[in-house]
Design an enzyme around this catalytic site. Structure first.
Site, PDB file in Angstrom:
ATOM      1  CE  LYS A  27      -7.416   3.996 -25.225  1.00 23.27           C
ATOM      2  NZ  LYS A  27      -7.525   4.577 -23.877  1.00 23.27           N
TER       3      LYS A  27
ATOM      4  NE  ARG B 117      -5.863  -3.232 -20.282  1.00 23.33           N
ATOM      5  CZ  ARG B 117      -6.432  -2.719 -21.379  1.00 23.33           C
ATOM      6  NH1 ARG B 117      -7.326  -1.774 -21.288  1.00 23.33           N
ATOM      7  NH2 ARG B 117      -6.093  -3.161 -22.563  1.00 23.33           N
TER       8      ARG B 117
ATOM      9  CE1 TYR C  55      -4.329   0.179  -0.342  1.00 24.58           C
ATOM     10  CE2 TYR C  55      -4.286  -1.673   1.172  1.00 24.58           C
ATOM     11  CZ  TYR C  55      -4.964  -0.894   0.245  1.00 24.58           C
ATOM     12  OH  TYR C  55      -6.243  -1.184  -0.077  1.00 24.58           O
TER      13      TYR C  55
ATOM     14  CD  GLU D 225      -4.520   4.433   0.602  1.00 26.12           C
ATOM     15  OE1 GLU D 225      -3.962   4.028   1.622  1.00 26.12           O
ATOM     16  OE2 GLU D 225      -5.707   4.198   0.321  1.00 26.12           O
TER      17      GLU D 225
ATOM     18  CG  ASP E  39      -8.625  11.808 -22.739  1.00 28.27           C
ATOM     19  OD1 ASP E  39      -7.602  11.134 -22.993  1.00 28.27           O
ATOM     20  OD2 ASP E  39      -9.694  11.302 -22.361  1.00 28.27           O
TER      21      ASP E  39
ATOM     22  CB  THR F 296      -4.780   5.157 -21.376  1.00 25.27           C
ATOM     23  OG1 THR F 296      -4.747   5.354 -22.787  1.00 25.27           O
ATOM     24  CG2 THR F 296      -6.184   5.356 -20.855  1.00 25.27           C
TER      25      THR F 296
HETATM   26  N1  DSN Z   1     -11.951   2.153 -24.621  1.00 28.99           N
HETATM   27  C1  DSN Z   1     -11.108   3.141 -25.216  1.00 28.99           C
HETATM   28  C2  DSN Z   1     -11.240   3.152 -26.707  1.00 28.99           C
HETATM   29  O1  DSN Z   1     -11.445   2.090 -27.247  1.00 28.99           O
HETATM   30  O2  DSN Z   1     -11.114   4.184 -27.324  1.00 28.99           O
HETATM   31  C3  DSN Z   1     -11.326   4.490 -24.674  1.00 28.99           C
HETATM   32  O3  DSN Z   1     -11.927   4.434 -23.441  1.00 28.99           O
END
Ligand code: DSN
Length: 475
Positions: free
Chosen positions: A275, A281, A66, A68, A243, A272
């Site tokens: 991607k 992830r 943990y 935090e 974003d 994120t």
């Molecule tokens: N799930 C992602 C996408 O496929 O674009 C975004 O949240």
């Protein structure tokens, strides 16, 4: 090379054997997932394949701790190793993106956006309200001041890109908390071109006066002029939040620079990490010094304890993205996307905006008499993994949709090049031409005899020529 290959095989094989001793079904599912991913032609724009080093950094005892708080300021003892990986992840991220500050704790993109929203509210609304009321400590606030503060926090506006124009659910839409936290309005795209109309957006922002202007998308195939967005935000007193979850890899790889680099123009940038950035992830927030103290309060404000193992994997992924070969990878993503788009256009497939400048292509399949759902299923049956997606003004809504979204980050990681992506475009066009809706159904369809089988076989040959995780052999 041989040694590395053999070490990776030993690492994953041994891990699966250890897991199988406790729960063989889990070990079998993990092994099957590799087999399935190896044999599929993955065109999902938001997916990728992380390196073995990234994957291995996640599967260990860093998960047991943990932590935090923030490095050096934790609510738990003995966090020295989590501190080290969190600091390293943040340092790599600030260097990679040229940001003042990085907060690598968010567990996902939704979490990163939630941290950003609350940080902006805290900085722009809560702090001035407390200062005005002369309150030094919120815990010591009287009930009336507290109620007034809560009302002012809940009375703010957000302007984000509409879902059907390619925006994201977390940019103020009702199924997500952002749509309940803010009074929301959305900007669309020009119906004639499919492009963002910055003059219309400026007029809308001047009228609506949002606290937060959100830029970024999950299904817009073109560049966004973040310098123009910043000007608009400044004119109306909004905080510009971008974003960049989908295109973070293109920013890291310096394909998006100048006016198109979100970090150079926004106050707060969320992403994120799994991607186009090709990490584990998870999520992250980047921001200016001004917003850093508020962003750093993300845990425990809205986040559970940070995942030390995932932050370790983020540090590894960011180190990979700082290597020169990542810039080459990012450029190849876009080259491949263009090759895919051009092949589809040659075959008469309608593309939203008529092409692409980034990692994704949005095909409108309504001209072929199909819903996105039918096209997605027909393509899947033919060995092409895509996902259905709404197109601007979509009459079929976000469930059935009229579009199919395609992306090249994963296939580019596998080593496919422009010639192969052009062939993938042809295969996709073959399937769409051979598919017909059954009656009025938005779901049922049929594919002309032999097309799915032929396409599947060719797709298997294409991916077979580019092995996934070539160093990993499981027995
Ligand atoms: N799930 C992602 C996408 O496929 O674009 C975004 O949240």
């Amino acid at each position: 090379m041989t040694t590395t290959t053999s070490r990776e095989s030993v690492a994953f094989q041994t891990a699966l054997e250890v897991i199988a001793e406790v729960e063989p079904t889990v070990a079998a599912a993990i092994g099957q997932e590799l087999a399935d991913q190896r044999s599929s032609l993955k065109l999902i724009a938001s997916e990728n394949y992380a390196s073995p080093a990234v994957l291995l950094a996640m599967g260990n005892w860093m998960s047991d701790k943990y932590a935090e708080g923030t490095p050096g300021r934790r609510f738990y003892a003995a966090c020295q190793n989590i501190d080290a990986v969190e600091r390293l992840a943040a340092d790599h991220a600030t260097a990679l993106f040229g940001a003042d500050h990085a907060y690598p704790q968010p567990h996902s993109g939704i979490d990163a956006n939630l941290v950003a929203f609350w940080a902006i509210l805290a900085h722009r609304v809560e702090a001035p309200a407390l200062a005005e009321a002369g309150v030094k400590n919120v815990d010591a606030m009287g009930a009336e001041d507290w109620a007034r503060l809560r009302r002012s926090l809940g009375d703010q506006r957000m302007l984000g890109m509409s879902l059907d124009a390619g925006g994201h659910l977390t940019h103020g839409f009702r199924p997500n908390i952002s749509g309940k936290m803010f009074e929301q309005a959305s900007y669309g795209t020009d119906p004639a071109t499919g492009l963002i109309d910055y003059a219309a957006l400026r007029a809308q922002a001047q009228e609506f006066r949002p606290l937060i202007l959100v830029a970024g998308y999950s299904a817009y195939p073109r560049l966004v002029d973040f310098a123009a967005m910043r000007e608009i935000a400044d004119e109306v007193g909004a905080t510009l939040m971008v974003d960049m979850a989908h295109f973070a890899g293109l920013v890291a790889g310096k394909v998006l620079t100048g006016d198109f680099d979100p970090v150079a123009h926004a106050d707060v940038v969320t992403t994120t990490t799994h991607k186009s950035l090709r990490g584990p992830r998870g999520g992250m927030v980047l921001c200016t010094e001004e917003y850093a103290p508020s962003v750093d309060r993300g845990c425990p404000l809205v986040l559970g304890g940070p995942l030390g193992n995932v932050m370790a994997a983020k540090a590894v992924a960011f180190a990979e993205a700082r290597r020169p070969e990542f810039a080459d990878y990012a450029q190849r993503i876009v080259d491949n996307s263009r090759a895919l788009a051009e092949a589809l256009l040659r075959r008469g497939v309608t593309l939203v905006t008529g092409g692409t400048d980034n990692h994704l292509v949005l095909a409108d399949v309504s001209g072929a008499g199909l819903t996105g759902r039918q096209a997605e299923a027909a393509l899947l049956e033919s060995g092409l993994v895509t996902n259905r997606n709404a197109v601007p003004g979509d009459p079929n809504g976000p469930w059935y949709t009229s579009g199919v979204r395609l992306g090249t980050p994963a296939l580019t990681t596998r080593g496919l090049g422009t010639a192969e992506l052009a062939e993938v475009g042809d295969l996709m066009a073959d399937v769409l031409e051979a598919t017909t809706a059954e009656g009025d159904s938005k779901v049922k369809f049929r594919i002309a005899d032999g097309v799915a089988e032929r396409t599947r076989a060719r797709a298997a040959e294409i991916v077979g020529a580019h092995p996934l995780y070539p160093g990993v052999e499981l027995v």
